[in-house]
Scaffold this active site. Structure first.
Site, PDB file in Angstrom:
ATOM      1  N   TRP A 197      56.003  43.484  39.809  1.00 30.34           N
ATOM      2  CA  TRP A 197      56.496  43.570  41.191  1.00 30.34           C
ATOM      3  C   TRP A 197      57.857  42.891  41.246  1.00 30.34           C
ATOM      4  CZ3 TRP A 197      55.280  39.599  45.406  1.00 30.34           C
ATOM      5  CH2 TRP A 197      55.714  40.050  46.661  1.00 30.34           C
ATOM      6  N   ASP A 244      47.538  37.074  40.090  1.00 26.01           N
ATOM      7  CA  ASP A 244      48.013  37.544  41.387  1.00 26.01           C
ATOM      8  C   ASP A 244      47.072  38.661  41.829  1.00 26.01           C
ATOM      9  OD1 ASP A 244      49.360  38.263  43.657  1.00 26.01           O
ATOM     10  OD2 ASP A 244      51.214  38.861  42.661  1.00 26.01           O
ATOM     11  N   LYS A 278      46.959  44.152  52.062  1.00 25.08           N
ATOM     12  CA  LYS A 278      46.602  45.528  51.728  1.00 25.08           C
ATOM     13  C   LYS A 278      45.133  45.818  52.003  1.00 25.08           C
ATOM     14  CE  LYS A 278      50.698  46.336  49.755  1.00 25.08           C
ATOM     15  NZ  LYS A 278      51.370  45.041  49.771  1.00 25.08           N
TER      16      LYS A 278
END
Length: 433
Positions: free
Chosen positions: A164, A246, A282
């Protein structure tokens, strides 16, 4: 009369000189414009596009089959309960809402987790995944001075290539030295090269930190298998590196929150001490509420207490305490069996729609006449698909077909709908044949 006219002219002529002098004295006069964020800047370009067929596949936010934002009914119900029971708007403690933290840790590590039972997990609520990462990075940057090490040496963190994009910004700005490890097969750039990954991480510097994506790797959607997670766990025990997971998609990656936590839980069961960043943007659709939890599995309870005190020391001058509304909503869902079951079904439905659109895109590419192997579209998992398109192909797709995705070829599958998938497939085929 003539003297007054001359005086007015002198004042008028002097005004621009004074304004120019004022500008030159500004502390900001030489500040240059920062480059646009590669994702948020893409959204700006999309919004400025007037073409009727334009499609946005950039931002990682779930959209329904009509391309509209979606509020999960379980979240709406929990929010009503939270508002109805509201008694104040007081500050949260530095580490946030205690009920949320307890629920979040159980959600990640499992109800029977030994570290939780033994109270050897330090934890704090933080500002979604980004905030968790920044707080952790700042603590890592301070680690040498906290442990009597060499404070002049930068702490190193290994991240997958690719990762990311904001990981790089966060760790760089916190003062860490960023290193990379191989992740994707160099030939295809769409499949995991586990041997290369294992080789690089096995050689990681002792004391450095290794970042791992718990599930639905961003941007590729390529995850290790459970057997590969086990092999990785065994290999990393010998490195002396600090592990940092993560986790932004638990439940949303496969539709099964327990399965998505499988790699993480195996590492914990094998005795690793590690850090974990959890985001509820999300999987709970709480993008704007900035709900996250940062936790550290420690060797014992005393170590956990010491680390929690250091987390507070990082957070207090940074933002003092987190917002509480979204955290209370998450705690309400996770703490109520009926609501949790409802959320589980809704999260699976979101994951299923993503899977359906992957299959539809692959089929439409074949219908468009593409003879390339697009198996990776359905093999990958989560919100994103790593298409393998080059930057030039992505730009051509944007210019000629008004289909927007990031230059690395990552598409947000959530942006695909039954009404636009044919257009997207034809665009991808046109630029890649």
């Amino acid at each position: 009369m003539a003297q007054r006219v001359l005086a007015r002219r002198a004042i008028t002529m002097a005004a621009p000189v004074r304004r120019a002098a004022a500008r030159s004295l500004s502390a900001w006069s030489n500040v240059q414009s920062a480059p646009a964020d590669p994702i948020l800047g893409l959204t700006q370009d999309f919004l400025a596009d007037t073409d009727a067929k334009k499609v946005s596949l950039g931002v990682g936010a779930y959209r329904d089959e009509n391309g509209k934002p979606y509020v999960l009914p379980s979240i709406a119900e929990a929010e009503k309960r939270v508002v109805a029971s509201l008694t104040d708007h007081e500050y949260a403690p530095i580490t946030g809402d205690a009920k949320f933290l307890a629920s979040s840790l159980e959600f990640a590590y499992g109800a029977g987790s030994a570290p939780l039972a033994e109270k050897r997990v330090a934890a704090t609520q933080a500002l979604s995944g980004t905030g968790c990462l920044r707080v952790a990075a700042q603590l890592l940057e301070r680690l040498p001075s906290l442990t009597g090490g060499d404070a002049s040496k930068k702490q190193a963190i290994y991240v997958p290539d690719p990762t990311w994009s904001n990981h790089l910004n966060i760790f760089r700005d916190a003062g860490l030295e960023i290193r990379t490890y191989r992740y994707l097969d160099a030939a295809t750039r769409t499949k995991l090269d586990f041997d290369a990954m294992l080789e690089d991480l096995s050689a990681a510097e002792s004391g450095a930190t290794i970042l791992l994506h718990a599930c639905a790797h961003n941007p590729t959607g390529v995850d290790p298998s459970m057997d590969q997670w086990k092999a990785l766990s065994a290999a990393l025990k010998a490195t002396g590196a600090q592990l940092f997971f993560d986790c932004a998609y638990q439940g949303f990656a496969s539709g099964d929150a327990e399965r998505d936590a499988g790699g993480l839980r195996h590492f914990v069961a094998e005795g690793h001490t590690l850090m974990l960043a959890q985001s509820y943007a999300k999987n709970f659709g709480l993008y704007g509420e900035r709900v996250g939890a940062l936790s550290m599995v420690c060797a014992d309870a005393a170590e956990a207490r010491a680390l929690e005190s250091q987390l507070k020391a990082v957070i207090r001058p940074m933002y003092s305490s987190p917002p509480v509304h979204g955290a209370r909503v998450v705690a309400e869902v996770l703490g109520d069996a009926q609501l949790r079951a409802k959320w589980t079904a809704e999260c699976k439905a979101m994951a299923d729609r993503i899977s359906e659109m992957r299959a539809a895109l692959k089929a439409k590419l074949a219908d468009a006449g593409s003879t390339r192997d697009w198996a990776h579209i359905t093999d990958q998992i989560g919100m994103f698909a790593y298409t393998g398109l080059t930057a030039d192909q992505v730009q051509a797709m944007r210019d000629e077909f008004h289909v927007y995705c990031t230059l690395d070829g990552r598409i947000s599958v959530a942006g695909l709908t039954p009404s636009n998938v044919d257009h997207v497939a034809k665009a991808i085929h046109a630029v890649s044949k």
